[in-house]
Enzyme design. Structure first.
Site, PDB file in Angstrom:
ATOM      1  N   LYS A 197       0.808  -1.222   0.000  1.00 46.34           N
ATOM      2  CA  LYS A 197       0.000   0.000   0.000  1.00 46.34           C
ATOM      3  C   LYS A 197       0.835   1.263   0.000  1.00 46.34           C
ATOM      4  O   LYS A 197       1.838   1.356   0.711  1.00 46.34           O
ATOM      5  CB  LYS A 197      -0.882   0.016   1.249  1.00 46.34           C
ATOM      6  CG  LYS A 197      -1.967  -1.018   1.214  1.00 46.34           C
ATOM      7  CD  LYS A 197      -2.815  -0.915   2.440  1.00 46.34           C
ATOM      8  CE  LYS A 197      -4.039  -1.804   2.339  1.00 46.34           C
ATOM      9  NZ  LYS A 197      -4.843  -1.746   3.546  1.00 46.34           N
ATOM     10  N   GLY A 353      10.860  -4.174   6.244  1.00 48.77           N
ATOM     11  CA  GLY A 353       9.676  -4.838   5.703  1.00 48.77           C
ATOM     12  C   GLY A 353       9.984  -6.108   4.949  1.00 48.77           C
ATOM     13  O   GLY A 353      11.018  -6.747   5.166  1.00 48.77           O
TER      14      GLY A 353
HETATM   15  P1  AMP Z   1       5.098  -4.213   2.703  1.00 46.62           P
HETATM   16  O1  AMP Z   1       5.096  -4.882   4.053  1.00 46.62           O
HETATM   17  O2  AMP Z   1       4.371  -2.912   2.638  1.00 46.62           O
HETATM   18  O3  AMP Z   1       6.478  -4.159   2.119  1.00 46.62           O
HETATM   19  O4  AMP Z   1       4.209  -5.140   1.762  1.00 46.62           O
HETATM   20  C1  AMP Z   1       4.612  -6.416   1.400  1.00 46.62           C
HETATM   21  C2  AMP Z   1       3.460  -7.177   0.839  1.00 46.62           C
HETATM   22  O5  AMP Z   1       3.010  -6.575  -0.347  1.00 46.62           O
HETATM   23  C3  AMP Z   1       3.846  -8.577   0.476  1.00 46.62           C
HETATM   24  O6  AMP Z   1       3.166  -9.466   1.334  1.00 46.62           O
HETATM   25  C4  AMP Z   1       3.403  -8.742  -0.965  1.00 46.62           C
HETATM   26  O7  AMP Z   1       2.730  -9.955  -1.201  1.00 46.62           O
HETATM   27  C5  AMP Z   1       2.433  -7.585  -1.136  1.00 46.62           C
HETATM   28  N1  AMP Z   1       2.313  -7.186  -2.542  1.00 46.62           N
HETATM   29  C6  AMP Z   1       3.293  -6.885  -3.399  1.00 46.62           C
HETATM   30  N2  AMP Z   1       2.786  -6.653  -4.635  1.00 46.62           N
HETATM   31  C7  AMP Z   1       1.456  -6.814  -4.561  1.00 46.62           C
HETATM   32  C8  AMP Z   1       0.387  -6.729  -5.504  1.00 46.62           C
HETATM   33  N3  AMP Z   1       0.609  -6.411  -6.764  1.00 46.62           N
HETATM   34  N4  AMP Z   1      -0.857  -6.986  -5.074  1.00 46.62           N
HETATM   35  C9  AMP Z   1      -1.077  -7.317  -3.773  1.00 46.62           C
HETATM   36  N5  AMP Z   1      -0.112  -7.408  -2.839  1.00 46.62           N
HETATM   37  C10 AMP Z   1       1.147  -7.157  -3.215  1.00 46.62           C
END
Ligand code: AMP
Length: 396
Positions: A197, A353
């Protein structure tokens, strides 16, 4: 002052380490990384002829003693890794600790019980910090993972050691890595931001725009930017209430001369499932019933060109749903590029992350310059915040 400015001969070093390690059902340590990471600091102190009093938390006991979260479970593992039989006291304050500290000889290590068995630890209680402070001649903070918390053992205790406190090697390396990316790194500087997000990355983006030349945006964040620019995102993850924010980020980047690189094509799937049907679609024209789950081939070529010409790289967040093998290719490709750029002399920091998990899972750990050990602490650093545990040492 760095740890190398101190000679610990006949000194008792009170060291805040991060031994918050995972345990299995038999209470065995399943990942020893954090213990290994603290080893150089402990060895330096012992080799100087000092002794080490180690304090840490483990799990979330919420202020109450809980045998499942006792640091006694890790004594053998720590002993094995450091190569010295570690002594343990089932308390972190009180007369039993006083006696154990009194008896501690040069070359010996004493591990105290879980700090978070006392609510005063997380409350940053001054009297509790003062009790802890009695145990050492010199205070060493080597716990980056908790440096963003103003707890008794990470921050408050430091005020009792004017001129007698320093970072351990691990914490110093984390600070150096952040400084390289934010201040001293060679240009061009590139940030690769992925993850789910945009809302969770906004403060980071705004803070780093002044420091970078290229911003690569990937992962789920992509679709909020696509929608903001009038594209269609199908069923992709998207924050429609953040589209104004996305446009404002693009405008700020333009004003600051930062080149933004967004995906042009994506791997779209007809379900959030490893076995889903997939098709390559333009990032700005995803059909209804489909969702973008990874970066497409054209995108990865473009990202590669930017990454390979970078001299300083920050990578935070995967560019796809890397947990599913069908959508891990983009994240693996980015990892390969970062590794290649590093082998060509770039400095690369992976931190804060899920990109850390991805880098470890896909074997890039030794091919990048630095992988951060602190999730929240790294995120707060990238947001430009001063971490209380770091400030408490720097205040002198
Ligand atoms: P963060 O903790 O904000 O770095 O988010 C990591 C998460 O984002 C991981 O679990 C990924 O599976 C998810 N993610 C990455 N790309 C996508 C996407 N295109 N759609 C949904 N989730 C995503």
């Amino acid at each position: 002052m760095t740890i190398d400015d101190f000679n610990f001969e006949d000194k008792k070093a009170l060291i805040r380490v991060d031994f918050n390690v995972p345990l299995n059902d038999a209470f065995e340590v399943t990942d020893t990384n954090r213990i290994e990471a603290a080893k150089p600091t402990i060895i330096k102190i012992l080799e100087d002829g000092g002794s080490a009093i180690l304090m840490s938390h483990l799990g979330r006991p919420k202020g109450k003693a809980n045998p499942d979260m006792s640091l006694s479970h890790i004594v053998d593992t720590v002993s094995e890794i450091i190569g010295v039989q570690v002594k343990f006291v089932p308390e972190c304050v009180g007369p039993q600790v006083a006696e154990a500290v009194e008896q501690l000889q040069s070359g010996e290590i004493l591990l105290l019980e879980n700090l978070r068995f006392h609510a005063e630890e997380e409350a940053g209680d001054a009297a509790f910090a003062q009790q802890l402070a009695q145990w050492g001649d010199i205070y060493v903070n080597d716990a980056f993972g908790t440096a963003h918390r103003p707890h008794a053992s990470t921050t408050i205790v430091a005020s009792h050691f004017p001129g007698r406190k320093c970072f351990g090697y691990l914490l110093a390396r984390e600070i150096d890595a952040i400084q390289t990316v934010m201040e001293t790194g060679e240009k061009p500087v590139t940030a690769i931001l992925g993850g789910a997000k945009v809302s969770s990355k906004i403060t980071i983006i705004e803070n780093i725009l002044d420091k970078i030349d290229h911003l690569i945006i990937g992962g789920g964040m992509t679709y909020t930017f696509v929608k903001a620019q009038g594209g269609t995102v199908g069923d992709s993850i998207c924050e429609p209430d953040k589209t104004d924010l996305a446009l404002s980020i693009l405008e700020q980047a333009r004003a600051k001369g930062v080149q933004v690189h967004l995906p042009t094509d994506v791997v779209a799937a007809d379900a959030f499932d490893n076995e889903a049907q997939t098709r390559i679609m333009p990032a700005n024209a995803i059909e209804d019933g489909w969702q973008g789950l990874d970066a497409g081939p054209q995108t990865l070529e473009a990202f590669k060109a930017v990454i390979l010409q970078s001299r300083t790289i920050l990578w935070n967040g995967p560019v796809g749903v890397f947990e599913m093998p069908s959508f891990a290719k983009g994240t693996i490709a980015v990892g390969n590029c970062v590794a290649e750029a590093t082998s060509l002399g770039a400095f690369s920091l992976v931190g804060g992350g899920d990109s850390v998990a991805a880098v470890k899972q896909f074997g890039f750990e030794d091919k990048v310059s630095y992988v951060s050990t602190g999730g929240g602490a790294m995120l707060e650093s990238l947001e430009g915040r001063t971490l209380p545990g770091i400030a408490a040492i720097q205040e002198g």
